[in-house]
Design a protein around this motif. Structure first.
Motif, PDB file in Angstrom:
ATOM      1  N   VAL A   1       0.836  -1.204   0.000  1.00 35.86           N
ATOM      2  CA  VAL A   1       0.000   0.000   0.000  1.00 35.86           C
ATOM      3  C   VAL A   1       0.872   1.256   0.000  1.00 35.86           C
ATOM      4  O   VAL A   1       0.581   2.225  -0.685  1.00 35.86           O
ATOM      5  CB  VAL A   1      -0.972  -0.007   1.199  1.00 35.86           C
ATOM      6  N   LEU A   2       1.978   1.229   0.732  1.00 30.98           N
ATOM      7  CA  LEU A   2       2.844   2.403   0.842  1.00 30.98           C
ATOM      8  C   LEU A   2       3.766   2.601  -0.365  1.00 30.98           C
ATOM      9  O   LEU A   2       4.126   3.727  -0.679  1.00 30.98           O
ATOM     10  CB  LEU A   2       3.683   2.330   2.117  1.00 30.98           C
TER      11      LEU A   2
ATOM     12  N   LEU B   1       9.345   5.055   2.986  1.00 27.04           N
ATOM     13  CA  LEU B   1       8.143   4.269   3.251  1.00 27.04           C
ATOM     14  C   LEU B   1       8.485   2.783   3.262  1.00 27.04           C
ATOM     15  O   LEU B   1       7.987   2.023   4.086  1.00 27.04           O
ATOM     16  CB  LEU B   1       7.070   4.577   2.213  1.00 27.04           C
ATOM     17  N   MET B   2       9.349   2.360   2.347  1.00 26.17           N
ATOM     18  CA  MET B   2       9.815   0.971   2.322  1.00 26.17           C
ATOM     19  C   MET B   2      10.555   0.667   3.622  1.00 26.17           C
ATOM     20  O   MET B   2      10.322  -0.350   4.266  1.00 26.17           O
ATOM     21  CB  MET B   2      10.731   0.747   1.124  1.00 26.17           C
ATOM     22  N   GLN B   3      11.459   1.587   4.015  1.00 26.86           N
ATOM     23  CA  GLN B   3      12.259   1.373   5.216  1.00 26.86           C
ATOM     24  C   GLN B   3      11.406   1.342   6.480  1.00 26.86           C
ATOM     25  O   GLN B   3      11.776   0.682   7.448  1.00 26.86           O
ATOM     26  CB  GLN B   3      13.329   2.453   5.316  1.00 26.86           C
ATOM     27  N   ALA B   4      10.279   2.029   6.480  1.00 28.00           N
ATOM     28  CA  ALA B   4       9.386   1.993   7.638  1.00 28.00           C
ATOM     29  C   ALA B   4       8.947   0.568   7.926  1.00 28.00           C
ATOM     30  O   ALA B   4       8.813   0.160   9.077  1.00 28.00           O
ATOM     31  CB  ALA B   4       8.166   2.879   7.406  1.00 28.00           C
ATOM     32  N   VAL B   5       8.753  -0.218   6.880  1.00 27.04           N
ATOM     33  CA  VAL B   5       8.256  -1.580   7.046  1.00 27.04           C
ATOM     34  C   VAL B   5       9.381  -2.596   7.205  1.00 27.04           C
ATOM     35  O   VAL B   5       9.321  -3.464   8.071  1.00 27.04           O
ATOM     36  CB  VAL B   5       7.337  -1.979   5.867  1.00 27.04           C
ATOM     37  N   VAL B   6      10.430  -2.508   6.390  1.00 27.75           N
ATOM     38  CA  VAL B   6      11.474  -3.546   6.398  1.00 27.75           C
ATOM     39  C   VAL B   6      12.818  -3.087   6.939  1.00 27.75           C
ATOM     40  O   VAL B   6      13.764  -3.867   6.966  1.00 27.75           O
ATOM     41  CB  VAL B   6      11.660  -4.173   4.995  1.00 27.75           C
TER      42      VAL B   6
ATOM     43  N   ALA C   1      -0.207   9.094  -2.986  1.00 26.15           N
ATOM     44  CA  ALA C   1      -0.713   8.651  -4.283  1.00 26.15           C
ATOM     45  C   ALA C   1       0.315   8.913  -5.375  1.00 26.15           C
ATOM     46  O   ALA C   1       0.547   8.072  -6.243  1.00 26.15           O
ATOM     47  CB  ALA C   1      -2.035   9.348  -4.602  1.00 26.15           C
ATOM     48  N   GLU C   2       0.968  10.058  -5.322  1.00 24.13           N
ATOM     49  CA  GLU C   2       1.993  10.354  -6.328  1.00 24.13           C
ATOM     50  C   GLU C   2       3.217   9.460  -6.131  1.00 24.13           C
ATOM     51  O   GLU C   2       3.784   8.942  -7.095  1.00 24.13           O
ATOM     52  CB  GLU C   2       2.409  11.816  -6.286  1.00 24.13           C
ATOM     53  N   LEU C   3       3.620   9.262  -4.894  1.00 23.62           N
ATOM     54  CA  LEU C   3       4.792   8.425  -4.627  1.00 23.62           C
ATOM     55  C   LEU C   3       4.633   7.024  -5.199  1.00 23.62           C
ATOM     56  O   LEU C   3       5.576   6.458  -5.733  1.00 23.62           O
ATOM     57  CB  LEU C   3       5.056   8.326  -3.120  1.00 23.62           C
TER      58      LEU C   3
END
Length: 194
Positions: A53-54, A71-76, A120-122
């Motif tokens: 989603v991110l 945003l990727m780093q927030a999760v992994v 949404a743009e990201l």
């Protein structure tokens, strides 16, 4: 059961210790030793769906050099120390601040699937001049299913999809608040997915 995720905020000196003594970090993550995190967040099985989603990508297809890297780093996490089929990583306090700042500008709403224009743009589904993008839940769940995003529930009945949509939104809010607290206390973060 399943593949669950956990996030632990520690003062930067403890992160440094873990970086240089990987065995100590693994012993903590596997419950063999104790440590005192400043904060923790457990997302259960929602980590891969939240990552999609991110970022618009599954965890196996993310590119850390892209615009959605925080945003990727927030999760992994940022620095991979994985072993076998588990994800073990960390983010230094400075990276945590950047992650928190990025997440602070994003909103996911429970009714409908609403993304801030920035998000949404990201992830390539809109433009930042639109404050909120609405995405049809069934379209999103089709994308999650096609991308083989964990957990494998995205072909469920409509009522169940509402349940899972709520889980994604709740997971985002928990992770957003966790990174905010970690950044405020100048902490680094240890990520464990396994």
């Amino acid at each position: 059961m399943g593949i669950n995720s956990a996030y632990y905020a520690f003062p930067q000196p403890q992160i440094e210790e873990f970086k240089h003594h990987r065995e100590a970090m693994l012993a903590f993550l596997e419950g063999e030793t104790e440590a005192n995190p400043v904060a923790e967040c457990k997302l259960g099985v929602m980590w891969d769906a939240l990552h999609f989603v991110l970022t618009g990508k599954g965890t196996g297809h993310a590119d850390p050099a892209t615009t959605e890297r925080f945003l990727m780093q927030a999760v992994v996490g940022c620095k991979d120390m994985s072993q076998r089929r588990k994800i073990v990583s960390y983010a230094d306090a400075e990276q945590v601040r950047k992650i928190s700042d990025t997440m602070a500008g994003i909103s996911l709403e429970l009714r409908g699937y609403s993304f801030s224009g920035r998000l949404a743009e990201l992830i390539g589904i809109g433009k930042t001049d639109t404050p909120v993008q609405r995405i049809n839940s069934h379209t999103l769940f089709r994308q999650l299913s096609t991308a083989n995003i964990y957990p494998p529930v995205w072909n469920s009945e409509s009522g169940e999809l509402e349940f899972w949509r709520g889980k994604i939104v709740k997971a985002f809010g928990q992770l957003q608040e966790f990174y905010k607290k970690a950044a405020e206390q100048n902490c680094g973060v240890v990520v464990y997915i396994g």
